[in-house]
Design an enzyme around this catalytic site. Structure first.
Site, PDB file in Angstrom:
ATOM      1  N   HIS A 124       0.815  -1.225   0.000  1.00  0.00           N
ATOM      2  CA  HIS A 124       0.000   0.000   0.000  1.00  0.00           C
ATOM      3  C   HIS A 124       0.850   1.277   0.000  1.00  0.00           C
ATOM      4  O   HIS A 124       0.308   2.361  -0.204  1.00  0.00           O
ATOM      5  CB  HIS A 124      -0.940   0.044   1.202  1.00  0.00           C
ATOM      6  CG  HIS A 124      -2.013  -0.993   1.182  1.00  0.00           C
ATOM      7  ND1 HIS A 124      -2.852  -1.173   0.100  1.00  0.00           N
ATOM      8  CD2 HIS A 124      -2.390  -1.919   2.104  1.00  0.00           C
ATOM      9  CE1 HIS A 124      -3.692  -2.171   0.368  1.00  0.00           C
ATOM     10  NE2 HIS A 124      -3.428  -2.642   1.573  1.00  0.00           N
ATOM     11  N   ASP A 248      -4.874 -12.628   3.325  1.00  0.00           N
ATOM     12  CA  ASP A 248      -6.093 -12.107   3.939  1.00  0.00           C
ATOM     13  C   ASP A 248      -7.350 -12.330   3.091  1.00  0.00           C
ATOM     14  O   ASP A 248      -8.427 -11.858   3.443  1.00  0.00           O
ATOM     15  CB  ASP A 248      -5.932 -10.616   4.315  1.00  0.00           C
ATOM     16  CG  ASP A 248      -5.182  -9.805   3.283  1.00  0.00           C
ATOM     17  OD1 ASP A 248      -4.912 -10.333   2.180  1.00  0.00           O
ATOM     18  OD2 ASP A 248      -4.856  -8.637   3.564  1.00  0.00           O
TER      19      ASP A 248
HETATM   20 ZN    ZN Z   1      -4.281  -6.976   2.623  1.00  0.00          ZN
END
Ligand code: ZN
Length: 311
Positions: A124, A248
């Site tokens: 990110h 995830d």
């Molecule tokens: Zn993630």
């Protein structure tokens, strides 16, 4: 196939925020316990800290300025989701530097596959902005290092973390020497990763997003990998494949709503093992997300078994 090379360090546990934060030290602690109890299967390498020069090869000076060490013993929030403590800058440098060791291992030591068991995650982190638990973009720094040090001209990054790898996309959006491909739940944080985000200028066509609805199962991932991603990679002819391996999308993960199992991560990984074997090119994987500790350790174990080529 010999032992799997893993780049990791206990030092990476020292980056810590609020105890309730999902990106917590126990994530890596549990993975290290698994690695230690199966250590005959692995060769462990210590990372080195990425230098300012390494970091500035993918980030702006503003990012380095923002992630500097806070005063005092507690942690500071850089934005809604992302914290730093006394150790974070060194830990982030080491997580990013793990990729340099991995690239050196595949370039000089003829290792074929390496796993970087690192945190904080990196995908990110944009050129100028740490976000989403990420301080330095580990996988981007590794790609840039492979290009600068070893003269590689075509690197593919495949990101199967459940969240879109907006940072990696941002860093390489105008380039064709790094082909970025992401499969992710949509809508979901960070909100980017639409199909029409395909790269710009010389990078046009070298950014590929597969936004997927909640409750997608492993079979759909395999279908996309086999029918869309592998054919694209075959025509790109990468010299190195990097994986942003977030776990995830597991059915038990608290931050998303996908339906993958640990076994699915083995199946996903195998597709890239087979592809890189066919091309006789290396595969380097980076830990990204994964926030249910049991699911994370099971998924990493499946990923490592598949990387070892054992089944
Ligand atoms: Zn993630």
């Amino acid at each position: 196939m010999g032992k799997i090379a893993i780049v990791t360090s206990e030092f990476l546990i020292k980056h810590a925020g609020a105890p309730s934060h999902p990106e917590r030290p126990q994530r890596l602690q549990r993975i290290l316990e698994f690695i230690t109890s199966n250590k005959e299967d692995f060769e462990i390498y210590e990372p080195v800290e990425a230098t300012d020069e390494d970091i500035l090869s993918v980030h702006s000076p503003e990012l380095l300025d923002v992630i500097k060490t806070p005063a005092g013993d507690t942690f500071t929030m850089l934005e809604e989701d992302t914290y730093v403590n006394l150790y974070s800058l060194s830990v982030a440098r080491m997580a990013a530097g793990a990729g340099k060791i991995a690239i050196d291992l595949v370039a000089n030591e003829s290792k074929k596959r390496v796993f970087c068991a690192v945190r904080p995650p990196g995908h990110h982190a944009e050129k100028s902005k740490p976000m989403g638990f990420c301080l330095i973009n580990n996988i981007a720094l590794a790609a840039e290092y492979a290009i600068n040090k070893y003269g590689l001209e075509r690197i593919a990054i495949v990101d199967f973390d459940v969240h879109h790898g907006n940072g990696t996309q941002d860093i390489f959006y105008y380039r064709d020497d790094v082909f970025f491909i992401s499969l992710h739940q949509s809508p979901l944080y960070p909100g980017t990763g639409k199909e029409n985000e395909t790269g710009k200028e010389i990078g046009y066509g070298y950014n590929l997003n597969f936004p997927l609805p909640a409750y997608t199962k492993g079979e759909k991932y395999i279908e996309i990998i086999e029918n869309s991603i592998i054919p694209k990679l075959k025509s790109y002819k990468p010299q190195l494949v990097l994986l942003s391996s977030g776990f995830d999308a597991h059915i038990d993960d608290p931050l998303a709503n996908m339906y993958l199992t640990a076994e699915d991560y083995s199946e996903i990984t195998k597709r890239f093992v087979v592809f890189t074997e066919e091309l006789d090119i290396p595969l380097v994987s980076f830990l990204e997300g994964g926030y249910n500790l049991e699911a994370l350790v099971d998924s990493v174990a499946s990923h490592l078994t598949a990387l070892s080529g054992k089944n």
